[in-house]
Write a protein that holds these residues in place. Structure first.
Motif, PDB file in Angstrom:
ATOM      1  N   GLU A 209       0.836  -1.399   0.024  1.00  0.00           N
ATOM      2  CA  GLU A 209      -0.003   0.009  -0.029  1.00  0.00           C
ATOM      3  C   GLU A 209       0.820   1.184   0.134  1.00  0.00           C
ATOM      4  OE1 GLU A 209      -3.022  -0.140  -0.804  1.00  0.00           O
ATOM      5  OE2 GLU A 209      -3.814  -2.037   0.034  1.00  0.00           O
TER       6      GLU A 209
ATOM      7  N   GLN B  97      -1.468   4.553  -5.492  1.00  0.00           N
ATOM      8  CA  GLN B  97      -1.600   3.766  -4.171  1.00  0.00           C
ATOM      9  C   GLN B  97      -2.737   2.658  -4.182  1.00  0.00           C
ATOM     10  OE1 GLN B  97      -1.730   6.957  -1.251  1.00  0.00           O
ATOM     11  NE2 GLN B  97      -0.277   6.143  -0.267  1.00  0.00           N
TER      12      GLN B  97
ATOM     13  N   LYS C 228      -4.954   0.862  -2.530  1.00  0.00           N
ATOM     14  CA  LYS C 228      -6.132   1.169  -1.801  1.00  0.00           C
ATOM     15  C   LYS C 228      -6.800   2.436  -2.276  1.00  0.00           C
ATOM     16  CE  LYS C 228      -4.020   3.839   2.075  1.00  0.00           C
ATOM     17  NZ  LYS C 228      -3.525   3.833   3.204  1.00  0.00           N
ATOM     18  N   THR C 229      -6.334   3.240  -2.750  1.00  0.00           N
ATOM     19  CA  THR C 229      -7.107   4.396  -3.630  1.00  0.00           C
ATOM     20  C   THR C 229      -7.502   4.126  -4.602  1.00  0.00           C
ATOM     21  OG1 THR C 229      -5.395   6.038  -2.199  1.00  0.00           O
ATOM     22  CG2 THR C 229      -6.690   6.794  -4.232  1.00  0.00           C
ATOM     23  N   TYR C 230      -6.923   3.555  -5.818  1.00  0.00           N
ATOM     24  CA  TYR C 230      -7.368   3.241  -7.142  1.00  0.00           C
ATOM     25  C   TYR C 230      -8.189   2.136  -7.073  1.00  0.00           C
ATOM     26  CZ  TYR C 230      -4.219   6.836  -8.867  1.00  0.00           C
ATOM     27  OH  TYR C 230      -3.712   8.215  -9.133  1.00  0.00           O
TER      28      TYR C 230
ATOM     29  N   SER D 167     -10.168   1.341  -4.634  1.00  0.00           N
ATOM     30  CA  SER D 167     -11.580   1.639  -3.809  1.00  0.00           C
ATOM     31  C   SER D 167     -12.837   1.512  -4.360  1.00  0.00           C
ATOM     32  CB  SER D 167     -11.230   3.075  -3.080  1.00  0.00           C
ATOM     33  OG  SER D 167     -12.286   3.312  -2.373  1.00  0.00           O
TER      34      SER D 167
ATOM     35  N   TRP E 273     -15.161   4.667  -6.118  1.00  0.00           N
ATOM     36  CA  TRP E 273     -15.194   4.730  -7.620  1.00  0.00           C
ATOM     37  C   TRP E 273     -16.317   4.404  -8.331  1.00  0.00           C
ATOM     38  CZ3 TRP E 273     -12.153   8.898  -8.579  1.00  0.00           C
ATOM     39  CH2 TRP E 273     -10.601   8.970  -7.941  1.00  0.00           C
TER      40      TRP E 273
END
Length: 338
Positions: free
Chosen positions: A148, A242, A244-246, A248, A251
């Protein structure tokens, strides 16, 4: 005295839709020259809007026209960014890597469709979410990404900040225009009619000779490609990847919100929903948790009181269709003859 009934006409383009198409061309030309007029902040925000329009249009194509409701489209968003980082690390120009990464997302989505399209309804929706979660875990295992911790698109530093910003803006504008134009053309031909027939009744469509599996696979891969493009563009703006951001689920939640508010199954609805979401985010995004709660409340209210979405309500009430993908029957008024 007798009534003279003029013959009815089946139309696709109307006078209003022709004017709307001309207005779209003018707007796009105007948007193309904005980097020389607006400041850096405005250009970044407009590029984000273009990405939102892409995501909304692709989810609407999948669910609104294809009847394939997915809560796992964040997988393709994340893969678009991940493949861009991976390819850029081989020495490719970062913008070339973005294009190749988007194509790679489409390639990956094809064998996935062989499995996922066997699922129906809720099984498909949840199955896509599960596959997205597994993909997230596999990306974390890549040593380059460092779990991460993530990885930056370092090669973008070869471009001056101003030039980089303008290139990203123009790429986002071209991608949005190309994807919307391609989707519009697809929905207006026989394949588009087949897609909507499958959505309405898959068994009946199959009995009419439509290749159901092939048609559903086409819209699945197209949606994956478009959302992969959105992920690559978002990475170019943010520069840091990252997982965990992309990967998630937020979106996909954003995509659903935009389409639900704008009008699911309506070409104009996805665009309108993206603009509404963009404005809400711009004005209230700094509120943090309250902003997310507000999005949920708005989505709930639309589900209860305006299930057709804002554009759906306008279209139903006034019969307005700016970008028609189907046909309409024009019945002229009766005239009297003495």
């Amino acid at each position: 005295m007798s009534l003279v009934v003029s013959p009815s006409m089946v139309q696709r383009w109307t006078r209003l839709s022709r004017r709307a198409a001309a207005a779209v061309v003018i707007v796009l030309l105007g948007l193309a020259v904005l980097p020389g007029v607006l400041g850096a902040g405005a250009i970044d925000r407009l590029a984000a809007l273009f990405v939102y329009v892409i995501m909304a249009a692709m989810w609407n194509a999948l669910a609104g026209y294809g009847g394939l409701v997915s809560v796992g489209q964040q997988m393709f968003f994340g893969l678009g960014a991940y493949f861009t980082v991976r390819l850029a690390e081989t020495g490719l120009d970062p913008f070339v890597a973005m294009g190749m990464a988007s194509l790679l997302v489409a390639v990956v989505s094809y064998p996935l469709s062989l499995v996922m399209l066997r699922l129906k309804g809720g099984e498909f929706a949840i199955g896509m979410w599960v596959v997205s979660a597994l993909t997230h875990l596999m990306v974390n295992l890549d040593g380059l990404i460092q779990g991460e911790t993530g990885r930056s698109l370092i090669s973008l530093n070869a471009y001056a900040p101003g030039a980089r910003r303008d290139i990203i803006y123009w790429l986002a504008l071209v991608a949005m225009t190309g994807l919307l134009g391609g989707l519009f053309a697809l929905l207006r031909n026989r394949t588009g009619a087949s897609i909507q027939a499958i959505r309405d009744n898959e068994e009946a469509a199959g009995s009419l000779g439509i290749d159901v599996t092939r048609t559903k696979r086409l819209i699945f891969v197209l949606a994956a490609f478009g959302i992969g493009v959105a992920g690559a563009l978002w990475l170019a703006s943010a520069t840091t990847f990252q997982p965990k951001t992309y990967f998630s689920v937020q979106w996909t939640a954003y995509m659903i919100f935009m389409v639900l508010v704008g009008g699911i199954g309506r070409f104009e609805g996805a665009i309108l929903g993206a603009v509404i979401f963009f404005l809400i985010e711009t004005w209230f995004g700094a509120l943090g948790v309250w902003y997310l709660i507000g999005l949920g409340v708005v989505a709930l209210l639309f589900s209860l009181f305006m299930p057709l979405g804002l554009w759906g309500a306008i279209e139903t009430r006034f019969g307005v269709s700016l970008m028609p993908v189907g046909y309409r029957l024009e019945i002229p008024p009766q005239s009297r003859k003495d």
